[in-house]
Design a protein around this motif. Structure first.
Motif, PDB file in Angstrom:
ATOM      1  N   LEU A 276       0.839  -1.200   0.000  1.00 41.65           N
ATOM      2  CA  LEU A 276       0.000   0.000   0.000  1.00 41.65           C
ATOM      3  C   LEU A 276       0.871   1.246   0.000  1.00 41.65           C
ATOM      4  O   LEU A 276       1.936   1.265   0.615  1.00 41.65           O
ATOM      5  CB  LEU A 276      -0.913   0.034   1.232  1.00 41.65           C
ATOM      6  N   SER A 277       0.406   2.300  -0.671  1.00 40.05           N
ATOM      7  CA  SER A 277       1.122   3.573  -0.654  1.00 40.05           C
ATOM      8  C   SER A 277       1.110   4.142   0.763  1.00 40.05           C
ATOM      9  O   SER A 277       0.360   3.687   1.629  1.00 40.05           O
ATOM     10  CB  SER A 277       0.471   4.558  -1.621  1.00 40.05           C
ATOM     11  N   ILE A 278       1.935   5.170   0.962  1.00 49.43           N
ATOM     12  CA  ILE A 278       1.982   5.811   2.278  1.00 49.43           C
ATOM     13  C   ILE A 278       0.609   6.384   2.633  1.00 49.43           C
ATOM     14  O   ILE A 278       0.136   6.255   3.766  1.00 49.43           O
ATOM     15  CB  ILE A 278       3.068   6.917   2.293  1.00 49.43           C
ATOM     16  N   GLU A 279      -0.062   7.005   1.653  1.00 51.11           N
ATOM     17  CA  GLU A 279      -1.403   7.553   1.885  1.00 51.11           C
ATOM     18  C   GLU A 279      -2.364   6.464   2.357  1.00 51.11           C
ATOM     19  O   GLU A 279      -3.123   6.657   3.310  1.00 51.11           O
ATOM     20  CB  GLU A 279      -1.954   8.192   0.606  1.00 51.11           C
ATOM     21  N   ARG A 280      -2.326   5.318   1.683  1.00 52.04           N
ATOM     22  CA  ARG A 280      -3.239   4.220   2.023  1.00 52.04           C
ATOM     23  C   ARG A 280      -2.894   3.627   3.381  1.00 52.04           C
ATOM     24  O   ARG A 280      -3.779   3.228   4.137  1.00 52.04           O
ATOM     25  CB  ARG A 280      -3.182   3.115   0.946  1.00 52.04           C
ATOM     26  N   ASN A 281      -1.588   3.557   3.715  1.00 53.51           N
ATOM     27  CA  ASN A 281      -1.172   3.069   5.028  1.00 53.51           C
ATOM     28  C   ASN A 281      -1.731   3.947   6.134  1.00 53.51           C
ATOM     29  O   ASN A 281      -2.314   3.453   7.100  1.00 53.51           O
ATOM     30  CB  ASN A 281       0.364   3.026   5.117  1.00 53.51           C
ATOM     31  N   VAL A 282      -1.558   5.264   5.981  1.00 46.15           N
ATOM     32  CA  VAL A 282      -2.008   6.196   7.010  1.00 46.15           C
ATOM     33  C   VAL A 282      -3.531   6.197   7.119  1.00 46.15           C
ATOM     34  O   VAL A 282      -4.094   6.277   8.210  1.00 46.15           O
ATOM     35  CB  VAL A 282      -1.480   7.624   6.734  1.00 46.15           C
ATOM     36  N   GLY A 283      -4.208   6.065   5.976  1.00 49.23           N
ATOM     37  CA  GLY A 283      -5.670   6.131   5.970  1.00 49.23           C
ATOM     38  C   GLY A 283      -6.372   4.820   6.231  1.00 49.23           C
ATOM     39  O   GLY A 283      -7.612   4.769   6.265  1.00 49.23           O
ATOM     40  N   PHE A 284      -5.590   3.752   6.459  1.00 49.46           N
ATOM     41  CA  PHE A 284      -6.182   2.411   6.590  1.00 49.46           C
ATOM     42  C   PHE A 284      -7.255   2.344   7.679  1.00 49.46           C
ATOM     43  O   PHE A 284      -8.356   1.861   7.463  1.00 49.46           O
ATOM     44  CB  PHE A 284      -5.069   1.393   6.869  1.00 49.46           C
ATOM     45  N   GLY A 285      -6.926   2.846   8.861  1.00 57.28           N
ATOM     46  CA  GLY A 285      -7.877   2.797   9.970  1.00 57.28           C
ATOM     47  C   GLY A 285      -9.106   3.647   9.718  1.00 57.28           C
ATOM     48  O   GLY A 285     -10.233   3.285  10.109  1.00 57.28           O
TER      49      GLY A 285
END
Length: 355
Positions: A94-103
Protein backbone atom coordinates in the motif's frame (compact mmCIF):
# COMPACT_ATOMS: atom_id res chain seq x y z
CA UNK A 1 -14.39 10.93 34.09
CA UNK A 2 -13.44 13.68 36.57
CA UNK A 3 -10.17 15.61 36.17
CA UNK A 4 -8.83 14.07 39.40
CA UNK A 5 -9.41 10.51 38.20
CA UNK A 6 -6.52 8.75 36.40
CA UNK A 7 -7.09 8.16 32.69
CA UNK A 8 -5.61 4.66 32.92
CA UNK A 9 -5.72 2.53 36.08
CA UNK A 10 -3.95 -0.82 36.34
CA UNK A 11 -4.75 -2.79 39.50
CA UNK A 12 -3.09 -5.97 40.75
CA UNK A 13 -2.11 -7.08 37.26
CA UNK A 14 -0.42 -10.47 37.09
CA UNK A 15 0.53 -12.31 33.91
CA UNK A 16 1.64 -15.95 33.90
CA UNK A 17 2.95 -17.99 30.99
CA UNK A 18 2.61 -21.55 32.32
CA UNK A 19 4.73 -21.66 35.48
CA UNK A 20 6.58 -18.44 34.61
CA UNK A 21 5.29 -15.19 36.14
CA UNK A 22 6.07 -12.34 33.74
CA UNK A 23 4.26 -9.68 35.81
CA UNK A 24 3.47 -9.86 39.51
CA UNK A 25 0.72 -7.75 41.12
CA UNK A 26 1.47 -4.58 39.14
CA UNK A 27 -0.57 -1.47 39.97
CA UNK A 28 -0.18 1.88 38.24
CA UNK A 29 -2.17 5.05 37.54
CA UNK A 30 -1.59 7.22 34.46
CA UNK A 31 -3.00 10.73 34.16
CA UNK A 32 -4.61 12.09 31.02
CA UNK A 33 -2.04 13.65 28.67
CA UNK A 34 0.96 12.10 30.44
CA UNK A 35 3.97 10.66 28.62
CA UNK A 36 4.97 7.53 30.55
CA UNK A 37 8.01 5.35 29.82
CA UNK A 38 8.24 1.70 30.89
CA UNK A 39 11.98 1.24 31.37
CA UNK A 40 13.91 -1.90 32.20
CA UNK A 41 16.28 -4.57 30.88
CA UNK A 42 15.28 -7.15 28.28
CA UNK A 43 12.84 -9.73 29.67
CA UNK A 44 11.77 -7.61 32.66
CA UNK A 45 8.06 -7.58 31.69
CA UNK A 46 7.67 -4.08 30.24
CA UNK A 47 6.41 -5.22 26.81
CA UNK A 48 4.12 -7.78 28.48
CA UNK A 49 2.56 -4.95 30.48
CA UNK A 50 2.07 -2.85 27.32
CA UNK A 51 0.47 -5.82 25.54
CA UNK A 52 -1.87 -6.42 28.49
CA UNK A 53 -3.01 -2.78 28.27
CA UNK A 54 -3.60 -3.27 24.54
CA UNK A 55 -5.45 -6.56 25.06
CA UNK A 56 -2.88 -8.43 22.93
CA UNK A 57 -1.95 -10.58 25.97
CA UNK A 58 -4.85 -10.73 28.42
CA UNK A 59 -3.67 -10.71 32.05
CA UNK A 60 -4.08 -13.77 34.28
CA UNK A 61 -5.35 -11.67 37.19
CA UNK A 62 -6.04 -8.00 37.80
CA UNK A 63 -7.84 -5.24 35.96
CA UNK A 64 -7.26 -2.45 33.44
CA UNK A 65 -9.52 0.63 33.33
CA UNK A 66 -9.38 3.32 30.67
CA UNK A 67 -11.34 6.57 31.05
CA UNK A 68 -13.35 5.02 33.87
CA UNK A 69 -14.31 1.94 31.82
CA UNK A 70 -13.18 -1.59 32.69
CA UNK A 71 -11.47 -2.91 29.54
CA UNK A 72 -9.80 -5.90 31.21
CA UNK A 73 -11.48 -8.54 29.04
CA UNK A 74 -12.08 -6.54 25.85
CA UNK A 75 -10.39 -7.67 22.61
CA UNK A 76 -7.89 -5.19 21.08
CA UNK A 77 -10.36 -4.03 18.41
CA UNK A 78 -12.71 -2.74 21.11
CA UNK A 79 -10.04 -0.78 22.99
CA UNK A 80 -9.29 2.88 22.31
CA UNK A 81 -5.60 2.95 21.41
CA UNK A 82 -3.12 3.38 18.57
CA UNK A 83 0.08 1.37 18.58
CA UNK A 84 3.52 1.73 16.99
CA UNK A 85 5.91 -1.24 16.92
CA UNK A 86 9.69 -1.39 16.60
CA UNK A 87 9.27 -3.08 13.21
CA UNK A 88 7.03 -0.31 11.75
CA UNK A 89 4.53 -3.01 10.56
CA UNK A 90 3.55 -1.02 7.47
CA UNK A 91 1.70 -2.68 4.58
CA UNK A 92 4.40 -2.97 1.86
CA UNK A 93 1.87 -3.19 -1.01
CA UNK A 94 0.00 0.00 0.00
CA UNK A 95 1.12 3.57 -0.65
CA UNK A 96 1.98 5.81 2.28
CA UNK A 97 -1.40 7.55 1.88
CA UNK A 98 -3.24 4.22 2.02
CA UNK A 99 -1.17 3.07 5.03
CA UNK A 100 -2.01 6.20 7.01
CA UNK A 101 -5.67 6.13 5.97
CA UNK A 102 -6.18 2.41 6.59
CA UNK A 103 -7.88 2.80 9.97
CA UNK A 104 -10.03 5.66 8.74
CA UNK A 105 -11.27 3.60 5.78
CA UNK A 106 -12.19 0.79 8.20
CA UNK A 107 -14.25 3.30 10.19
CA UNK A 108 -16.28 3.97 7.05
CA UNK A 109 -15.18 7.55 6.45
CA UNK A 110 -15.68 8.98 2.95
CA UNK A 111 -12.72 9.11 0.57
CA UNK A 112 -12.77 12.91 0.78
CA UNK A 113 -12.60 12.83 4.61
CA UNK A 114 -9.81 10.26 4.52
CA UNK A 115 -7.82 12.23 1.96
CA UNK A 116 -8.07 15.45 4.00
CA UNK A 117 -7.12 13.74 7.29
CA UNK A 118 -4.18 11.89 5.69
CA UNK A 119 -2.82 15.15 4.24
CA UNK A 120 -3.04 16.76 7.72
CA UNK A 121 -1.23 13.85 9.35
CA UNK A 122 1.57 13.64 6.78
CA UNK A 123 2.14 17.38 7.23
CA UNK A 124 2.12 16.88 11.00
CA UNK A 125 4.93 14.31 10.83
CA UNK A 126 6.92 16.36 8.31
CA UNK A 127 6.21 14.25 5.21
CA UNK A 128 3.67 16.23 3.14
CA UNK A 129 5.16 15.20 -0.23
CA UNK A 130 5.65 11.48 0.43
CA UNK A 131 2.07 10.19 0.20
CA UNK A 132 2.35 8.44 -3.19
CA UNK A 133 5.52 6.54 -2.31
CA UNK A 134 5.66 3.00 -0.90
CA UNK A 135 7.32 1.92 2.38
CA UNK A 136 10.33 0.37 0.62
CA UNK A 137 11.16 3.78 -0.88
CA UNK A 138 11.50 5.41 2.55
CA UNK A 139 14.28 5.44 5.15
CA UNK A 140 13.76 3.77 8.54
CA UNK A 141 13.10 7.13 10.21
CA UNK A 142 10.52 8.05 7.57
CA UNK A 143 8.79 4.67 7.91
CA UNK A 144 8.54 5.18 11.66
CA UNK A 145 6.95 8.61 11.09
CA UNK A 146 4.37 6.96 8.82
CA UNK A 147 3.67 4.31 11.48
CA UNK A 148 3.16 7.13 14.00
CA UNK A 149 0.79 9.01 11.65
CA UNK A 150 -1.22 5.81 11.11
CA UNK A 151 -1.47 5.19 14.87
CA UNK A 152 -2.87 8.66 15.61
CA UNK A 153 -5.09 8.85 12.50
CA UNK A 154 -8.19 7.60 14.33
CA UNK A 155 -7.59 10.04 17.24
CA UNK A 156 -7.13 7.31 19.87
CA UNK A 157 -7.35 8.13 23.57
CA UNK A 158 -4.12 6.23 24.24
CA UNK A 159 -0.93 5.91 22.19
CA UNK A 160 1.26 2.84 22.81
CA UNK A 161 4.84 2.81 21.56
CA UNK A 162 6.77 -0.48 21.73
CA UNK A 163 10.52 0.26 21.38
CA UNK A 164 9.68 2.53 18.41
CA UNK A 165 13.21 3.89 17.92
CA UNK A 166 15.49 0.94 18.66
CA UNK A 167 15.87 -0.12 15.00
CA UNK A 168 17.14 3.32 13.95
CA UNK A 169 20.68 4.67 13.94
CA UNK A 170 21.77 7.01 16.72
CA UNK A 171 21.36 10.39 14.99
CA UNK A 172 17.92 9.58 13.58
CA UNK A 173 16.87 8.22 16.98
CA UNK A 174 17.80 11.47 18.77
CA UNK A 175 15.98 13.59 16.16
CA UNK A 176 12.86 11.41 16.15
CA UNK A 177 12.52 11.18 19.92
CA UNK A 178 12.44 14.98 20.06
CA UNK A 179 9.79 15.04 17.30
CA UNK A 180 7.65 12.39 19.03
CA UNK A 181 7.74 14.31 22.31
CA UNK A 182 6.78 17.56 20.55
CA UNK A 183 3.96 15.82 18.69
CA UNK A 184 2.64 14.21 21.87
CA UNK A 185 2.69 17.56 23.66
CA UNK A 186 0.89 19.25 20.74
CA UNK A 187 -1.83 16.58 20.56
CA UNK A 188 -2.11 16.12 24.34
CA UNK A 189 -2.51 12.37 23.84
CA UNK A 190 -1.84 10.02 26.77
CA UNK A 191 1.21 8.01 25.72
CA UNK A 192 3.03 4.94 27.06
CA UNK A 193 6.38 4.00 25.56
CA UNK A 194 8.40 0.86 26.22
CA UNK A 195 12.16 1.28 26.07
CA UNK A 196 15.36 -0.25 27.44
CA UNK A 197 17.26 2.96 26.61
CA UNK A 198 17.61 5.05 29.77
CA UNK A 199 18.60 8.21 27.85
CA UNK A 200 15.43 7.89 25.78
CA UNK A 201 13.31 7.60 28.92
CA UNK A 202 15.07 10.46 30.74
CA UNK A 203 14.66 12.88 27.81
CA UNK A 204 11.09 11.98 26.77
CA UNK A 205 9.05 10.93 29.80
CA UNK A 206 6.96 12.96 32.23
CA UNK A 207 7.28 9.93 34.53
CA UNK A 208 9.32 6.76 34.30
CA UNK A 209 8.18 3.33 35.50
CA UNK A 210 11.28 1.21 36.20
CA UNK A 211 10.46 -2.50 35.90
CA UNK A 212 12.61 -5.46 36.94
CA UNK A 213 11.68 -9.15 37.07
CA UNK A 214 7.97 -8.42 36.61
CA UNK A 215 7.83 -5.89 39.46
CA UNK A 216 7.76 -2.10 39.53
CA UNK A 217 10.92 -0.90 41.28
CA UNK A 218 10.14 2.83 41.18
CA UNK A 219 7.80 5.36 39.58
CA UNK A 220 8.88 8.99 39.37
CA UNK A 221 9.93 11.93 37.25
CA UNK A 222 13.20 11.55 35.33
CA UNK A 223 14.93 13.76 37.91
CA UNK A 224 13.58 11.70 40.83
CA UNK A 225 14.61 8.43 39.20
CA UNK A 226 18.12 9.73 38.50
CA UNK A 227 18.78 11.75 41.66
CA UNK A 228 16.86 9.62 44.19
CA UNK A 229 16.93 5.98 43.06
CA UNK A 230 14.72 4.06 45.50
CA UNK A 231 16.51 0.71 45.17
CA UNK A 232 19.94 -0.57 44.35
CA UNK A 233 18.63 -1.93 41.02
CA UNK A 234 17.43 1.53 39.93
CA UNK A 235 20.72 3.09 41.03
CA UNK A 236 22.68 0.52 39.00
CA UNK A 237 20.43 0.57 35.94
CA UNK A 238 20.09 4.35 35.49
CA UNK A 239 23.36 6.12 34.72
CA UNK A 240 26.77 5.34 36.21
CA UNK A 241 27.11 4.83 39.96
CA UNK A 242 29.93 4.08 42.41
CA UNK A 243 29.05 1.51 45.10
CA UNK A 244 31.33 1.53 48.14
CA UNK A 245 31.14 -1.00 51.00
CA UNK A 246 30.22 0.87 54.19
CA UNK A 247 29.03 0.33 57.74
CA UNK A 248 26.70 2.29 60.00
CA UNK A 249 28.38 4.84 62.27
CA UNK A 250 27.08 7.33 64.82
CA UNK A 251 25.22 10.61 64.49
CA UNK A 252 24.36 10.57 60.79
CA UNK A 253 27.74 9.18 59.80
CA UNK A 254 28.82 6.01 58.04
CA UNK A 255 32.26 4.50 57.68
CA UNK A 256 33.74 3.70 54.29
CA UNK A 257 36.75 1.58 55.11
CA UNK A 258 38.15 3.35 58.18
CA UNK A 259 37.06 6.78 57.00
CA UNK A 260 34.07 8.46 58.67
CA UNK A 261 31.73 9.97 56.05
CA UNK A 262 28.72 12.15 56.76
CA UNK A 263 25.50 11.65 54.82
CA UNK A 264 22.60 14.05 54.54
CA UNK A 265 18.95 13.65 53.60
CA UNK A 266 18.91 9.84 53.61
CA UNK A 267 17.98 7.33 56.31
CA UNK A 268 20.07 4.32 57.19
CA UNK A 269 18.37 1.18 55.82
CA UNK A 270 16.53 -0.35 58.77
CA UNK A 271 18.29 -3.26 60.46
CA UNK A 272 21.25 -3.16 58.05
CA UNK A 273 24.73 -2.85 59.50
CA UNK A 274 26.47 -3.72 56.22
CA UNK A 275 25.73 -0.98 53.69
CA UNK A 276 26.55 0.19 50.20
CA UNK A 277 27.20 3.90 49.84
CA UNK A 278 26.39 5.09 46.33
CA UNK A 279 27.58 8.27 44.64
CA UNK A 280 27.46 9.28 40.98
CA UNK A 281 30.81 9.99 39.24
CA UNK A 282 29.77 13.54 38.33
CA UNK A 283 29.02 14.38 41.99
CA UNK A 284 32.62 13.88 43.12
CA UNK A 285 34.40 17.22 43.45
CA UNK A 286 38.07 18.09 43.10
CA UNK A 287 39.42 20.21 45.94
CA UNK A 288 38.89 20.76 49.63
CA UNK A 289 35.29 20.95 50.84
CA UNK A 290 33.77 21.47 54.27
CA UNK A 291 33.53 17.73 54.99
CA UNK A 292 34.06 14.26 53.48
CA UNK A 293 37.44 15.19 52.01
CA UNK A 294 39.87 12.38 51.12
CA UNK A 295 43.20 12.04 49.37
CA UNK A 296 43.09 10.17 46.06
CA UNK A 297 45.33 9.13 43.19
CA UNK A 298 44.45 8.94 39.49
CA UNK A 299 44.96 5.36 38.29
CA UNK A 300 43.64 5.81 34.73
CA UNK A 301 41.88 8.38 32.56
CA UNK A 302 39.27 7.73 29.89
CA UNK A 303 38.48 10.54 27.44
CA UNK A 304 34.73 10.68 26.68
CA UNK A 305 34.43 13.89 24.67
CA UNK A 306 32.92 16.64 26.84
CA UNK A 307 34.18 14.99 30.03
CA UNK A 308 36.87 12.65 31.31
CA UNK A 309 36.18 9.63 33.53
CA UNK A 310 39.00 9.06 35.99
CA UNK A 311 39.54 5.88 37.97
CA UNK A 312 40.74 6.84 41.44
CA UNK A 313 42.20 4.98 44.38
CA UNK A 314 41.70 6.67 47.72
CA UNK A 315 42.69 6.58 51.36
CA UNK A 316 39.24 5.05 52.06
CA UNK A 317 40.62 1.82 50.55
CA UNK A 318 37.16 0.78 49.33
CA UNK A 319 38.07 -0.26 45.80
CA UNK A 320 38.15 1.89 42.66
CA UNK A 321 36.21 5.14 42.64
CA UNK A 322 35.13 6.65 39.30
CA UNK A 323 34.83 10.42 38.92
CA UNK A 324 33.70 12.49 35.93
CA UNK A 325 35.65 15.72 35.44
CA UNK A 326 35.15 18.34 32.74
CA UNK A 327 37.79 18.39 30.01
CA UNK A 328 38.60 21.97 31.04
CA UNK A 329 39.24 21.00 34.67
CA UNK A 330 41.50 18.13 33.61
CA UNK A 331 43.48 20.52 31.42
CA UNK A 332 43.68 23.26 34.07
CA UNK A 333 44.76 20.85 36.83
CA UNK A 334 47.00 18.80 34.50
CA UNK A 335 45.30 15.65 35.77
CA UNK A 336 46.82 12.47 34.38
CA UNK A 337 47.63 8.96 35.49
CA UNK A 338 49.62 9.17 38.73
CA UNK A 339 48.29 12.61 39.75
CA UNK A 340 47.63 13.09 43.47
CA UNK A 341 44.56 15.13 44.39
CA UNK A 342 42.13 15.97 47.16
CA UNK A 343 38.50 15.12 46.49
CA UNK A 344 35.20 15.81 48.24
CA UNK A 345 32.17 13.49 48.46
CA UNK A 346 29.22 15.87 49.02
CA UNK A 347 27.07 14.59 51.91
CA UNK A 348 23.81 15.27 50.07
CA UNK A 349 24.94 13.27 47.00
CA UNK A 350 25.41 9.96 48.84
CA UNK A 351 22.64 7.33 48.78
CA UNK A 352 22.57 4.26 51.03
CA UNK A 353 21.39 0.71 50.29
CA UNK A 354 21.56 -2.56 52.21
CA UNK A 355 24.65 -4.51 51.18
Amino acid sequence: MSQSEPYLRITGLTKKFGEFTALSDVSLEVLEGEFICFLGPSGCGKTTLLRAIAGLDIQTYGSVEQAGKDISELPPAERDFGIVFQSYALFPNLSIERNVGFGLENLGQSSEQVKKRVAELLALVGMPEQGRKYPAQLSGGQQQRVALARAIAISPGLLLLDEPLSALDAKVRVKLRHEIKQLQHKLGITTIMVTHDQEEALTMADRIVVINNGLIEQVGTPEQIYREPATRFVAEFIGAMNFLPASAGDGGEIRIGKTPVRVQGVDLPEGASALLAAIRPEDIRVGEGVENCVDARVESVEFLGPFVRAELSSEMDAGPLYADFSANLVREQSLARGSELRITLPADSIRLYPA
